[in-house]
Design a protein around this motif. Structure first.
Motif, PDB file in Angstrom:
ATOM      1  N   VAL A  74     -18.036   9.629 -16.598  1.00 17.61           N
ATOM      2  CA  VAL A  74     -18.037   8.798 -17.805  1.00 17.61           C
ATOM      3  C   VAL A  74     -16.672   8.746 -18.485  1.00 17.61           C
ATOM      4  O   VAL A  74     -16.419   7.831 -19.269  1.00 17.61           O
ATOM      5  N   THR A  75     -15.777   9.674 -18.167  1.00 23.37           N
ATOM      6  CA  THR A  75     -14.435   9.614 -18.758  1.00 23.37           C
ATOM      7  C   THR A  75     -13.616   8.476 -18.171  1.00 23.37           C
ATOM      8  O   THR A  75     -12.653   8.034 -18.790  1.00 23.37           O
ATOM      9  N   THR A  76     -14.008   7.994 -16.992  1.00 26.55           N
ATOM     10  CA  THR A  76     -13.299   6.865 -16.376  1.00 26.55           C
ATOM     11  C   THR A  76     -14.085   5.558 -16.510  1.00 26.55           C
ATOM     12  O   THR A  76     -13.645   4.528 -16.006  1.00 26.55           O
ATOM     13  N   MET A  77     -15.191   5.605 -17.187  1.00 28.11           N
ATOM     14  CA  MET A  77     -16.047   4.436 -17.373  1.00 28.11           C
ATOM     15  C   MET A  77     -15.351   3.433 -18.295  1.00 28.11           C
ATOM     16  O   MET A  77     -14.774   3.828 -19.310  1.00 28.11           O
ATOM     17  N   PRO A  78     -15.372   2.149 -17.947  1.00 24.61           N
ATOM     18  CA  PRO A  78     -14.767   1.146 -18.836  1.00 24.61           C
ATOM     19  C   PRO A  78     -15.386   1.227 -20.239  1.00 24.61           C
ATOM     20  O   PRO A  78     -16.602   1.372 -20.391  1.00 24.61           O
ATOM     21  N   ALA A  79     -14.544   1.129 -21.225  1.00 23.70           N
ATOM     22  CA  ALA A  79     -14.978   1.293 -22.619  1.00 23.70           C
ATOM     23  C   ALA A  79     -16.067   0.303 -23.010  1.00 23.70           C
ATOM     24  O   ALA A  79     -16.976   0.654 -23.771  1.00 23.70           O
ATOM     25  N   ALA A 114     -19.681  -4.866 -11.386  1.00 32.44           N
ATOM     26  CA  ALA A 114     -18.423  -5.539 -11.078  1.00 32.44           C
ATOM     27  C   ALA A 114     -17.259  -4.929 -11.844  1.00 32.44           C
ATOM     28  O   ALA A 114     -16.132  -4.910 -11.360  1.00 32.44           O
ATOM     29  N   LYS A 115     -17.536  -4.373 -13.021  1.00 34.33           N
ATOM     30  CA  LYS A 115     -16.482  -3.816 -13.862  1.00 34.33           C
ATOM     31  C   LYS A 115     -16.144  -2.364 -13.537  1.00 34.33           C
ATOM     32  O   LYS A 115     -15.081  -1.880 -13.924  1.00 34.33           O
ATOM     33  N   TRP A 116     -17.050  -1.666 -12.898  1.00 35.03           N
ATOM     34  CA  TRP A 116     -16.837  -0.232 -12.657  1.00 35.03           C
ATOM     35  C   TRP A 116     -17.126   0.069 -11.195  1.00 35.03           C
ATOM     36  O   TRP A 116     -18.279   0.151 -10.780  1.00 35.03           O
ATOM     37  N   ALA A 117     -16.075   0.246 -10.404  1.00 31.88           N
ATOM     38  CA  ALA A 117     -16.201   0.424  -8.954  1.00 31.88           C
ATOM     39  C   ALA A 117     -17.149   1.564  -8.557  1.00 31.88           C
ATOM     40  O   ALA A 117     -17.972   1.370  -7.655  1.00 31.88           O
ATOM     41  N   PRO A 118     -17.094   2.743  -9.181  1.00 33.10           N
ATOM     42  CA  PRO A 118     -18.020   3.799  -8.759  1.00 33.10           C
ATOM     43  C   PRO A 118     -19.494   3.408  -8.933  1.00 33.10           C
ATOM     44  O   PRO A 118     -20.330   3.773  -8.109  1.00 33.10           O
ATOM     45  N   LEU A 119     -19.800   2.671  -9.989  1.00 29.51           N
ATOM     46  CA  LEU A 119     -21.178   2.227 -10.197  1.00 29.51           C
ATOM     47  C   LEU A 119     -21.562   1.210  -9.126  1.00 29.51           C
ATOM     48  O   LEU A 119     -22.672   1.231  -8.608  1.00 29.51           O
ATOM     49  N   ASN A 120     -20.630   0.349  -8.760  1.00 30.84           N
ATOM     50  CA  ASN A 120     -20.877  -0.625  -7.703  1.00 30.84           C
ATOM     51  C   ASN A 120     -21.109   0.074  -6.368  1.00 30.84           C
ATOM     52  O   ASN A 120     -22.024  -0.282  -5.621  1.00 30.84           O
TER      53      ASN A 120
END
Length: 131
Positions: A69-74, A26-32
């Motif tokens: 991973v550079t755009t991954m939520p911290a 839910a927090k990271w669109a590409p992973l979703n």
């Protein structure tokens, strides 16, 4: 009465666990987006139907490449998650190559199972960084 209370407690626990498992996606669109395609292709494969993944393997590779991973939520970025994302990307490409090269279904499914397992390790490491 004790059984009813116990059943309600179990349902509440499972609902909470489900919300926790969904939080990384839910927090990271590409992973979703990766998860959505993985689900649509993996669950039929579990039943022996590899057609969905054979038709969508290129898209799954593209979605794995979008896991930057550079755009991954911290708050999701753990060393385990970063490491497993790299593994997921390599395995997804390997799966695509197997499909392209018409490998035996058993080999495709073995690699697909590994892709699925690594995805869940990513979710776990994002949702529970101290485990």
């Amino acid at each position: 009465m004790k059984f009813v209370k116990f059943a309600v407690a179990i349902v509440a626990f499972l609902a909470f666990q489900n919300l926790q498992a969904q939080s990384a996606t839910a927090k990271w669109a590409p992973l979703n987006e990766y998860h959505e395609l993985l689900s649509k292709t993996f669950h039929p494969a579990e039943g022996g139907n590899l057609t969905p993944i054979k038709n969508s393997h290129d898209a799954l590779v593209q979605k794995s490449e979008a896991l930057d991973v550079t755009t991954m939520p911290a708050d999701l970025k753990t060393s385990k998650a970063v490491e497993n994302i790299a593994v997921l990307q390599k395995l997804t490409k390997k799966l695509s190559e197997l499909i392209t090269n018409r490998a035996p279904d058993v080999e495709i499914m073995r690699t697909f199972q590994n892709v699925h397992d690594v995805f869940h390790r990513i979710e776990e490491s994002c949702n529970h960084p101290n485990r």
